[in-house]
Design an enzyme around this catalytic site. Sequence first.
Site, PDB file in Angstrom:
ATOM      1  CG  HIS A 207      63.364 -88.497 -12.490  1.00 55.52           C
ATOM      2  ND1 HIS A 207      64.615 -89.385 -12.299  1.00 55.52           N
ATOM      3  CD2 HIS A 207      63.266 -87.911 -11.745  1.00 55.52           C
ATOM      4  CE1 HIS A 207      65.004 -89.610 -11.126  1.00 55.52           C
ATOM      5  NE2 HIS A 207      64.541 -88.580 -11.077  1.00 55.52           N
TER       6      HIS A 207
ATOM      7  CD  GLU B  95      61.373 -87.134  -8.952  1.00 62.34           C
ATOM      8  OE1 GLU B  95      62.891 -86.275  -8.624  1.00 62.34           O
ATOM      9  OE2 GLU B  95      62.036 -88.151  -8.719  1.00 62.34           O
TER      10      GLU B  95
ATOM     11  CG  HIS C  75      65.543 -84.401  -9.208  1.00 61.80           C
ATOM     12  ND1 HIS C  75      65.232 -85.186  -9.976  1.00 61.80           N
ATOM     13  CD2 HIS C  75      66.091 -83.178 -10.172  1.00 61.80           C
ATOM     14  CE1 HIS C  75      66.525 -85.417 -11.012  1.00 61.80           C
ATOM     15  NE2 HIS C  75      66.982 -84.069 -11.212  1.00 61.80           N
TER      16      HIS C  75
ATOM     17  CD  GLU D 164      65.445 -83.860  -4.709  1.00 63.01           C
ATOM     18  OE1 GLU D 164      64.051 -83.569  -5.259  1.00 63.01           O
ATOM     19  OE2 GLU D 164      66.169 -84.357  -4.608  1.00 63.01           O
TER      20      GLU D 164
END
Length: 476
Positions: free
Chosen positions: A309, A324, A378, A439
Amino acid sequence: MKKISFLVFMLVFIFAFPTIGQAAGSGTSIYLNGEALNLPKNGQVQNVKGNVMIPIRVVMEELGFDVDWEKGTRTVTIKQADTTIKLIVNQKSATVNGKKAALSIAPMLKQDTTLVPLRFVSEQMGLTVGWDNATKTVYLITPDQGGGGGEGSNTSSGSSNSEDGSINPNPVPSQNLASVTGISFDANRLIVAVDQNVKPNVFKLSEPDRIVIDIPDSRFDDSFSSNHSLDAFQNGFMDINGYPDVTKIRYSQFSDHPSTIRIVMDLTGARNYSLLNADDGYVIIDLNVDQSYPSRGNGKPLVVIDAGHGGSDPGAISVRKRREKDFNLAIAKKVENLLKHETQLDYILTRSTDVFVKLQDRAKLANDMNADLFVSLHANSGSATASGVETYYTRGESLPFAKTMHKYLVESSGLPDRKVRTKNLHVTRETTMPAVLLEFGYLSNSSDEALLYTEKFQNSVAQGVVDGIKDYLGFK
């Protein structure tokens, strides 16, 4: 002929880059509708922290606005037609027709003279404000003399000068220019992110040693200043630490005709470089061509670290409204700091600041650099009870890498093991080397989220990422 060549060399040397933070008091000129303002000795403009400040005497006598000074409240009131601006010394807010407006710098008193920000006052009065960085000249154009700041005006980088010195009434529309969205320096490589294809002109200068990158038909993106230092003169810089070849990166809206961004790498000595410009959203100047930095051909593995992102894409929003993208970048920077000390491998970041990078550009950067590994960072989101870490891969060749990385992710995080999973993700599908997406926990879970934003957790998982990479490459 030799004399002419020497003169050209000297001109290039002198104007290779304007000095950052140059004082405006003696060097800045102001033109109003093409006519130079005659600034008295006690009415010189000032450059204060990168902002052009102008005495209220000049506002009144040269720009023709009505000015009132209230000594008791130290308030300046500027009027013209149906616009009234009120500014108070040392306050970073003003009112325009009674409505509050933020200021980038507060008005100030200097030697019994009140200074106000030129751009703010001028634009509120409907003037187009332009800046020619090469000549340190401010151009002011009234609405009836140059389009008044509509779509055809280049108000972000300044109006251009034509060859005869007059204002160019038809500057290049900003929508035709490439936007530079980010500049970073990682793994001894300068990376410039742009939103369309460009053809940079790169050359070297000496005494002192520099590499100069000119990007024609370009401007700084509107979001650039929120992530990089950029003053009112469209100048900025980055101090570089941890790399022996480069001391500073300087950048500027160097010219408005044509609109050109100049980037200068200040070096500690003469260095060779290679240019990678694959029309993929990145211009890369790679210094890893000298003997002190082994090239890719010498077998040093290259790992791409991808902070997910960024910029306009915040990613998941946590239970405490954290973004995030900020977590991802924090982990990437910690991984970078660890990788700097690893002499057996090389690395590069897809982003080192809060900028938006397209998924296809992340994958293409790794492919174009012929990277050996790709790791995307992430944090997850789902139900309020979901907790733990996961590792994703897409192509079968990435499974061994995913298993190795996941082992260290579980150990370093201390969170529940949600296993290695396969998923059709762009960055793990379109890359041509083993690629994983990690993650680190669930932002939707209050316990996970509280842990993810601690320094202890971030340092631990960053070390886990590096350990996993080294283990897979056989360096542990």
